[in-house]
Design an enzyme around this catalytic site. Structure first.
Site, PDB file in Angstrom:
ATOM      1  N   SER A   1       0.856  -1.189   0.000  1.00  0.00           N
ATOM      2  CA  SER A   1       0.000   0.000   0.000  1.00  0.00           C
ATOM      3  C   SER A   1       0.886   1.232   0.000  1.00  0.00           C
ATOM      4  O   SER A   1       2.114   1.137   0.027  1.00  0.00           O
ATOM      5  CB  SER A   1      -0.899   0.009   1.235  1.00  0.00           C
ATOM      6  OG  SER A   1      -0.112   0.096   2.421  1.00  0.00           O
ATOM      7  N   LYS A   2       0.270   2.403  -0.001  1.00  0.00           N
ATOM      8  CA  LYS A   2       1.050   3.645  -0.043  1.00  0.00           C
ATOM      9  C   LYS A   2       1.976   3.779   1.148  1.00  0.00           C
ATOM     10  O   LYS A   2       3.067   4.339   1.040  1.00  0.00           O
ATOM     11  CB  LYS A   2       0.113   4.848  -0.125  1.00  0.00           C
ATOM     12  CG  LYS A   2      -0.532   5.026  -1.493  1.00  0.00           C
ATOM     13  CD  LYS A   2      -1.319   6.316  -1.564  1.00  0.00           C
ATOM     14  CE  LYS A   2      -1.889   6.513  -2.972  1.00  0.00           C
ATOM     15  NZ  LYS A   2      -2.644   7.766  -3.083  1.00  0.00           N
ATOM     16  N   ARG A   3       1.562   3.249   2.295  1.00  0.00           N
ATOM     17  CA  ARG A   3       2.421   3.364   3.467  1.00  0.00           C
ATOM     18  C   ARG A   3       3.683   2.513   3.330  1.00  0.00           C
ATOM     19  O   ARG A   3       4.668   2.753   4.008  1.00  0.00           O
ATOM     20  CB  ARG A   3       1.660   2.984   4.733  1.00  0.00           C
ATOM     21  CG  ARG A   3       1.268   1.513   4.823  1.00  0.00           C
ATOM     22  CD  ARG A   3       0.369   1.259   6.029  1.00  0.00           C
ATOM     23  NE  ARG A   3      -0.107  -0.104   6.085  1.00  0.00           N
ATOM     24  CZ  ARG A   3       0.528  -1.093   6.671  1.00  0.00           C
ATOM     25  NH1 ARG A   3       1.698  -0.864   7.252  1.00  0.00           N
ATOM     26  NH2 ARG A   3       0.019  -2.310   6.696  1.00  0.00           N
ATOM     27  N   HIS A   4       3.643   1.517   2.450  1.00  0.00           N
ATOM     28  CA  HIS A   4       4.824   0.687   2.200  1.00  0.00           C
ATOM     29  C   HIS A   4       5.708   1.256   1.098  1.00  0.00           C
ATOM     30  O   HIS A   4       6.863   0.870   0.980  1.00  0.00           O
ATOM     31  CB  HIS A   4       4.400  -0.735   1.782  1.00  0.00           C
ATOM     32  CG  HIS A   4       3.673  -1.503   2.839  1.00  0.00           C
ATOM     33  ND1 HIS A   4       2.408  -2.008   2.637  1.00  0.00           N
ATOM     34  CD2 HIS A   4       4.020  -1.845   4.102  1.00  0.00           C
ATOM     35  CE1 HIS A   4       2.019  -2.649   3.723  1.00  0.00           C
ATOM     36  NE2 HIS A   4       2.967  -2.554   4.623  1.00  0.00           N
TER      37      HIS A   4
END
Length: 477
Positions: free
Chosen positions: A240-243
């Site tokens: 995801s974007k946090r990764h």
């Protein structure tokens, strides 16, 4: 058989990192076999497809250094051809008209849900005579898929994957408005483009069974499938974007080099022994699908950054200076002068040794572009606030002012003579010098910095620091 691969993104957003890896694997496989790598933009979702997204995909692929053969194919422009194939299947009895309304289909799904059955179209109109249809009723065209036996995909990554045909319903080929569906468009385009190998994420594996059946119905040769495991985050969860599931352009803006991204994406799910640093030329020579693992790979930002640092150190100084120029001009809000550009190029060897990204490189190079007097950071200010350091700087400036040669070696020799005569270590003058010349406590080798700045700028910056000359409130740094 000449190998032909393709990358076929949908222009509904940026080119994400998983798409970048898929494009890379297709490109490498084609180049390894001396074949062709084609690009197709699957823009049939007109509500979500945008020109900006198309350009972002083109820019991302170009930045990664993946050149495609021929012109990019725009899928929507081929809708007439896709519909033609569906009508041919209809004429041959390999497809049929379905007159079920949306309400009828909803009722069927609700009944299946209530009975705990899989929700599949049960072939209501598969064997009915179209004359039974209500007059002027819209219809869709469905594939008359095999209902017995099984469909087997000989996947080059996943191995043999099979599904019972009774689990697959008769998929829609043409919607009620006559527009072709995604599944039909993909198969027709891959056939017409001569695609021999379909290399894509394993989230498309379920589509492969239906597409296989459609190839067979059309009497076409089925391409070889290779479904690559997806990329997960460091914690094993879906990326995801946090990764770091950002657009490829975001990694460029964060200061990563395309060759580092190619190397890193290559190693996300593919391996060649213990090799970690793999040049693009070597990757083309080595790449095969046997090296692709079946398990999801994990995105590691730290590893990518370290790898980028390696490629920065290996990169040509002139190329880095050219990349750095626009970044510095944004920071300075003005064009670089010829003198500043020359300093950055001359000092690149020392600058790139410590940096891991182009952003870090720009930060570390900024001092070469600043006008006098500099504004030191907190640590440098503390160093220069020591009266003894200021006195040492003034004396050292006098010691080197008349040097015949202004090179890093002669400057270092002069500094050693100066400190040894005073019973001091070299660092006693080197650290105040660094603070005076760069405004920071960290920099490239300081005698290299002095050589790059030149005699006049070096002595001027030392004089500013030793006399306590600081910019006024209205002076721009």
């Amino acid at each position: 058989m000449a190998v032909v691969t393709r990358f076929a993104p949908s222009p509904t957003g940026f080119l994400h990192i998983g798409g970048g890896r898929t494009a890379l694997f297709n490109w490498l496989f084609a180049r390894h076999h001396g074949g062709k790598f084609l690009l197709r933009i699957e823009d049939t979702d007109r509500a979500r497809s945008t020109e900006a997204a198309v350009e972002a995909i083109f820019d991302g692929i170009r930045w990664l250094g993946l050149d495609w053969d021929g012109e990019a194919v725009m899928q929507f422009a081929r809708a007439g051809r896709h519909a033609e194939v569906a009508r041919q299947l209809l004429a041959e009895g390999k497809a049929y008209r379905c007159y079920c309304t949306q309400d009828e289909l909803a009722a069927i799904r609700e009944e299946q849900r209530a009975k705990g059955l899989p929700m599949r179209y049960p072939g209501v109109w598969r064997d009915r005579d179209p004359v039974e249809a209500p007059k002027d009723t819209p219809f869709v065209v469905r594939l008359r898929a095999p209902s017995e036996g099984e469909t087997v995909i000989a996947d080059l990554v996943q191995g043999d994957v099979r599904v019972a045909n009774e689990q697959l319903d008769d998929m829609v080929l043409l919607r009620a408005d006559g527009t072709p569906t995604y599944m039909l468009s993909v198969v027709v385009d891959d056939h017409d483009m001569g695609i021999t190998h379909v290399i894509r994420g394993d989230d498309h594996l379920t589509n492969a069974f239906r597409q296989y059946q459609l190839y067979r119905a059309c009497g076409w040769e089925v391409p070889v499938f290779a479904h690559i495991p997806l990329i997960h985050g460091p914690d094993g969860a879906k990326l995801s974007k946090r990764h770091g599931a950002l657009g490829v352009d975001a990694y460029r803006d964060m200061g990563f080099l395309p060759e580092a991204m190619r190397n890193y994406l290559l190693r996300l799910g593919w391996g060649h022994g213990d090799d970690e640093i793999i040049s693009t030329e070597q990757a083309i020579e080595w790449f095969d699908l046997e090296g692709v693992g079946r398990s999801a790979s994990r995105f590691d930002f730290v590893k990518l950054t370290q790898l980028n640092g390696h490629y920065l150190r290996q990169a040509d100084d002139a190329r880095l200076a050219a990349l750095l120029g626009p970044m510095l001009e944004v920071k300075l809000e003005r064009p670089l002068t010829a003198v500043e550009t020359g300093r950055i190029l001359a000092g690149m060897t020392g600058l790139k040794e410590r940096a891991k990204t182009m952003v870090e490189l720009a930060e570390s190079a900024l001092f070469y572009t600043l006008s006098r007097p500099l504004t030191p950071d907190d640590k440098a200010t503390k160093t220069l606030a020591d009266p003894a350091a200021a006195a040492d700087l003034a004396e050292f400036a006098s010691h080197i002012r008349g040097l015949a040669a202004w090179t890093r070696d002669t400057l270092e020799d002069a500094a050693r003579v100066f400190t040894e005569a005073r019973g001091q270590k070299l660092g006693k003058v080197a650290q105040p010098l660094r603070a005076a010349l760069t405004g920071s406590s960290v920099s490239p080798p300081i005698f290299e910095v002095m050589e790059v700045l030149g005699r006049d700028e070096t002595l001027g910056r030392i004089d500013d620091a030793s006399t306590g000359h600081r910019p006024s409130e209205t002076t721009a740094a």
